[in-house]
Every structure is written in structure tokens, then in C-alpha cells.
Design a protein around this motif. Structure first.
Motif, short mmCIF file in Angstrom:
data_model
loop_
_atom_site.label_atom_id
_atom_site.label_comp_id
_atom_site.label_asym_id
_atom_site.label_seq_id
_atom_site.Cartn_x
_atom_site.Cartn_y
_atom_site.Cartn_z
N TYR A 366 0.75 -1.27 -0.02
CA TYR A 366 -0.08 -0.01 0.05
C TYR A 366 0.95 1.24 0.13
CZ TYR A 366 -3.58 -3.12 1.54
OH TYR A 366 -4.61 -4.05 2.02
N HIS A 368 0.49 5.91 -0.27
CA HIS A 368 -0.49 6.94 -0.36
C HIS A 368 0.27 8.30 -0.89
CE1 HIS A 368 -3.14 4.50 2.01
NE2 HIS A 368 -2.22 4.13 2.69
N PRO A 381 -3.72 13.28 -1.97
CA PRO A 381 -3.35 11.64 -2.12
C PRO A 381 -3.92 10.86 -2.66
CG PRO A 381 -4.39 12.13 0.10
CD PRO A 381 -4.55 13.57 -0.73
N SER A 383 -4.63 6.72 -2.69
CA SER A 383 -4.45 5.27 -1.86
C SER A 383 -4.14 4.38 -3.04
CB SER A 383 -5.61 5.10 -0.91
OG SER A 383 -5.50 6.23 -0.01
N GLY A 402 -8.77 8.24 -4.92
CA GLY A 402 -8.51 9.28 -4.59
C GLY A 402 -9.27 10.56 -5.12
N VAL A 518 2.05 6.84 6.52
CA VAL A 518 1.81 6.33 5.08
C VAL A 518 2.82 5.50 4.81
CG1 VAL A 518 0.58 8.27 3.99
CG2 VAL A 518 3.16 8.29 3.77
N GLY A 541 1.84 0.70 4.06
CA GLY A 541 0.78 1.60 4.17
C GLY A 541 0.53 2.45 5.31
N LYS A 544 -2.61 5.32 8.05
CA LYS A 544 -3.78 5.41 7.04
C LYS A 544 -4.24 4.04 6.32
CE LYS A 544 -5.28 8.56 3.24
NZ LYS A 544 -4.52 9.55 2.34
N THR A 545 -3.39 3.23 6.29
CA THR A 545 -4.10 1.99 5.55
C THR A 545 -4.86 1.35 7.00
OG1 THR A 545 -2.31 1.78 4.23
CG2 THR A 545 -3.51 -0.26 4.62
#
Length: 555
Positions: A366, A368, A381, A383, A402, A518, A541, A544-545
Motif C-alpha cells: 500500500y 498514499h 493523496p 491510496s 483518490g 503512510v 501503508g 492511513k491503511t
């Protein structure tokens, strides 16, 4: 085949119309007749939701080509309101019902192309035929929806089904000022996406006051007050609304093919070979009604997308005219815009690969990144999730969400999949760069670099869903302000800039898993720790993931 052959095409729109035009470009002497039971031969059905939403204001703008244009430009005989009702394979005849005159007549063919499309699914449930319940497959469908909204000054709508058409209808009804509720049987909208990648779409819908009834179905429809409708849900709940849009998918229209005893595939579409030829050597089939092969997984499916239908029509025309041409299959590349968010997809998803028993061979990452250079105003951003093989790094699938620049990146990855490229190819991709369009290290390059680091052994990855099975120390390397705002409960906090000075306080007999927001700073931390003898993995990621996974889990 002879250049003087007679070619009959059943159905227009994408597949049939492209086949007819290509046949003419390859032969000036072939006789070409195209039949369509509807009032239009070639229209932009992907534009229908935007006509409902008044983004496309003139219905004529949806017409890609008219019968007059086919006749004048291509010398093709187009017969509208003409339904082919029977195929006599032995005599190579079709029976045609002239819906205007109510008369049946026959036509002979040397080559027959079936492009009957698909039908919107309308389940057999109480009240499904009530006025105010619509599907969106044709221009008359969208015209009726517009008229209903205007006539009754509609203020509320329910969209049943959260796939591509459902989401486009949500956006366009919302633009017209209607309060919209989505009813979806799956635990997420956009079921093709993996759950965490749909989370930003959910947040956008909720943020703009779209009602979400997930894990929910409709049991029955009943008349409400006046023109309104009452929906009884599977949970026992009730909704009242001014209109309902049914967007629960389509079924291939195979009645004609089945009646002619043509082979039907396991997925329910007309079975064709790579040359789009059916089980009858004089009959071809293209578009939404055919079964195709997924080039990534090898599975067969019905994939109702305009791009493949156009290519299939062109291939069928080439083969009919004696050229060697084959259809490579599909990888499901697609995009949708939903209330300021864009979601795009290509290849195989994680949940599909798990269902097919192929996930053990795969890895994912992942990231971002900004859609263009961060120093240029307006960067937002993206993703991005990239799936690739553990052995060799061949790209298998990608999903991105996004506000801008999303489809551009998925288009690049889609071509990479088509060319059997690897993450090392993405790492080395040379792409356009100016600060308002991208970065010197484009998100495509960054995805390739991160994945290549994993395969080279420069980075060991962990994923959020694996934490419960691990007793690793979770190390948060973000700044103090970020940590105080939100963090994992059991995480040890050591800001990246203090890490080297505080390494002696970290355990050497326990695995460490690092995260930041991120994934970039935690990668730096993991590299430093690994070179000082620690056993460490970076959580792909970042936080945020994690938030995307949690959002998907608790909806």
C-alpha cells in the motif's frame, strides 16, 4: 470467406456497431445488415446516469451513430425496432419480427454476429412492477427517470445495488438535489474492490449525507402515499421514497443463442473461441452476452464493459473477412467517480485471488503518494494497492482511490499487466513529469520501488490484519503531535529523528514492526534497525491503511 458475403448483425451499441463498421472498412462489396429491437442502434449507455443527472443535457448527445449515418457513410442497412427471434442454423436463416408492422420475415446469412447485450436484473419479488421502479440500460430508461423526477418533484431516491452504475446514479441523483439511500447486500459498495479500498468511498458517501444500508436487501415493494413507494428490507426495516433505481447487475441476453442450441459457458455467457466464433462456425458473438477469459486468473466470466465489447466486434469483423486476429481476454480495467472520489481497478483483487486459492503466491503493498508534486499547490493523496507475485514480481492487480490522478496510474498499471511486466519495470518506468501533473518519482515509480525493495530483501513487510497473530513490538515512529492525535493502543512511540539515540532501549530478542502515517518514515526506521541487528518489518501503508482497514471492518 467471399468478399461478396452477406453479414447479419444482431444488436448494435458497442460490439455490434463496431463490428459492422469494421466489416465495411475491410470490404466494399459485402452486404451488411444490422438489426436492433430498440429505437437506437449506437448510443453511449455509459452516459445514461449523467443524462439523468442533467450533466449531459441533450439526449441527442448520447447518440454515437444514427441509422442515417450508417447508411450514408458506410452503406450499412440498419433496421431498428426489428427483433431477431429465431436462428435456423441448418439453412443459415434468421427470422425477424418487424415490431412496427407486426410482420415476420426471414433473411439469409453467410456470417451471423450476435451482439444482444445484457438485461438489467429485476428479481421476482412482490411489487417489482410498481410505477417508479426503474433500471438504467437504455435511453428510454433514463428519459423515464428524468420525467418521473420532474413530474413528481422528487426529493428522495433509493438506489438498490452499490456497483458501478449504482454509484454513478447516486452521484447524479445527489447532484439533482435528491436525498439518496443505497441498499447493498454486500458489506461494502463497489464489491469489486477489496474492502479497505472501498472505505474512502464509504466515508465520502456518509460525509455527503448519502444513506448506506449495507448487508441489507429488499424483500418487497408496496405503494406508498400518492406516487411514493414503500420498501420492506430483509432486516424488517422500512424505507419510503419517491423512486427506486435497481442497479443489482445484469444478465447476458442469451435467449436467442440458447434457442439455437449454441454452447453456453459455465458463467452463463455464449461460449466463443479466441476469434469470437461460437460453437457454430458461421456464427460469432461479441459484447456483454459472451463468456470471456480473465487474463490474470484464467477464470471465465461475463464482463459487461464497453472497451472489450468494442475490441471483440473489431476482432469478429477481421476474422469474418479472413484475417487472423484473436481476443486476448479481459482484466476488468474500470473506473468510477463518486461525489468527488475516483476509484479505479485493474487485474485481480485480493479477495478474488483468495477465493481461487492463489493468494499464497502473492504479495501486496500500500502507498498514499500525492497525485502531483507536493510543493505545487493542490496536491491530494492517492491510496494505491498493488498486488504482485512473490516469485519474479509479475504485476497481478491494482486498485486506487483518490480525488485526482487515479485513473492515470491505473491505466499505466493496466498496460503493464497486459505486457506481463514486473514491479521492476514499474520502478524503471519513464513517465511525464511537471509539478502540476506528477512527481519526479511518480506514484507508479514509488509502487515499483517499494515492491522491488520487498523482493530484493531490502524491506520485510507486515500487514495490519496479521497483527493479532503476532507478539511483535509495534513501534510508532511519527512525530509527537501525530502520535498524540491518534495511535495504536499498544504501540511504543519513538520519533524517527530520535531513533538512533534510543535504539539501546529496544529489544533484540523480539520482532519489531514499524509504522508511520503512510509507510515512508517507518521504512527508513526499519532499514536503520535492520542494519543494527534488529529483526524488523515495516507495516505496509502505515497508519492511513490501518484506518482504512478499521473503517471497512466496522461499517
Amino acid at each position: 470467406m467471399s468478399d461478396h458475403q452477406r453479414i447479419l448483425i444482431v444488436g448494435g451499441v458497442a460490439g455490434g456497431a463496431s463490428c459492422a463498421a469494421r466489416c465495411r472498412r475491410l470490404s466494399e462489396t459485402a452486404e451488411i445488415i444490422m438489426f436492433d429491437r430498440g429505437p437506437h442502434v449506437s448510443f453511449a449507455n455509459c452516459g445514461l446516469p449523467y443524462y439523468v443527472g442533467d450533466v449531459i443535457k441533450d439526449e441527442e448527445h448520447l447518440l454515437v451513430a444514427t441509422p442515417e449515418m450508417f447508411r450514408q457513410r458506410f452503406n450499412i442497412d440498419v433496421r431498428l425496432r426489428s427483433e431477431v427471434v429465431r436462428i435456423d442454423r441448418e439453412r443459415q436463416l434468421v427470422e425477424v419480427n418487424d415490431l412496427e408492422q407486426g410482420a415476420i420475415y426471414t433473411e439469409h446469412y453467410d456470417a451471423l454476429v450476435l451482439s444482444p447485450g445484457a438485461r438489467a436484473i429485476r428479481p421476482d419479488m412482490p411489487g417489482i412492477q410498481l410505477p417508479g421502479i426503474f433500471s438504467v440500460r437504455t435511453i428510454p430508461d433514463s428519459r423515464r427517470i428524468r420525467q418521473w423526477i420532474d413530474q413528481y418533484e422528487a426529493r428522495e431516491a433509493v438506489v438498490v445495488g452499490g456497483g458501478y452504475i449504482g454509484m454513478e446514479m447516486v452521484e447524479n441523483l445527489h447532484k439533482r438535489g435528491l436525498a439518496v439511500t443505497v441498499v447493498e447486500k454486500q458489506p461494502q459498495v463497489m464489491p469489486l474492490l477489496d474492502p479497505e479500498m472501498a472505505a474512502p468511498i464509504h466515508e465520502s458517501l456518509i460525509g455527503q449525507k448519502v444513506g448506506l444500508r449495507l448487508n441489507e436487501g429488499v424483500e418487497r415493494f408496496d405503494p406508498g402515499e400518492g406516487h411514493r413507494l414503500a420498501l420492506t428490507l430483509a432486516s424488517g426495516g422500512r424505507l419510503e421514497t419517491d423512486l427506486v433505481i435497481m442497479c443489482i447487475g445484469v444478465r447476458p441476453n442469451i435467449d436467442l443463442a440458447r434457442a439455437a442450441d449454441l454452447a453456453i459457458g459455465e458463467s452463463g455467457g455464449i461460449q466463443v473461441d479466441p476469434h469470437m466464433r461460437s460453437s457454430d462456425p458461421c456464427i460469432w458473438a461479441v459484447g456483454d452476452a459472451v463468456e470471456v477469459r480473465d487474463v490474470v486468473t484464467g477464470a471465465t466470466a461475463v464482463v459487461p464493459l464497453a472497451g472489450p465489447a468494442n475490441r471483440q466486434g473489431r476482432i469478429a469483423a477481421d476474422v469474418i473477412m479472413g484475417r487472423q486476429h484473436g481476443f486476448r481476454g479481459v482484466q476488468g480495467t474500470s473506473v468510477v467517480g463518486v461525489l468527488g472520489q475516483v476509484a479505479a481497478f485493474t487485474g485481480a483483487s485480493e479477495k478474488t485471488l483468495k477465493r481461487l486459492g492463489m493468494w499464497e503466491q502473492m504479495e501486496k503493498i500500500y502507498l498514499h503518494p500525492g497525485h502531483h508534486a507536493g510543493y505545487y499547490p493542490g496536491a491530494v493523496p492517492i491510496s494505491l494497492k498493488l498486488i504482485f507475485t512473490k516469485k519474479g514480481g509479475r504485476i497481478v492487480g491494482a486498485q486506487a482511490v483518490g480525488q485526482a490522478g487515479v485513473e492515470k496510474r491505473i491505466d499505466v498499471i493496466a498496460m503493464a499487466i497486459q505486457m506481463h511486466a514486473t514491479v521492476f519495470d514499474l520502478e524503471e518506468s519513464e513517465l511525464c513529469y511537471a509539478p502540476q501533473f506528477g512527481s519526479a518519482k511518480d506514484p507508479i515509480n514509488m509502487a515499483g520501488m517499494i515492491a522491488a525493495n520487498v523482493l530484493r530483501g531490502d524491506a520485510s513487510l507486515a500487514h495490519w490484519e496479521d497483527l493479532e497473530q503476532s507478539d511483535a513490538l509495534i513501534l510508532d515512529v511519527r512525530d509527537v503531535e501525530e502520535y498524540n492525535q491518534d495511535h495504536l493502543d499498544d504501540a511504543l512511540h519513538v520519533p524517527l529523528d530520535e531513533l538512533r539515540a534510543r535504539m539501546d532501549a529496544l529489544p533484540r530478542d523480539r520482532e519489531i514492526r514499524t509504522y508511520c502515517f503512510v509507510g515512508q518514515r517507518s521504512y527508513y526506521a526499519a532499514r536503520a534497525l535492520s542494519q543494527h541487528g534488529f529483526t524488523v518489518k515495516n507495516i505496509s501503508g502505515g497508519f492511513k491503511t490501518y484506518l482504512m482497514h478499521e473503517s471497512a471492518k466496522y461499517l
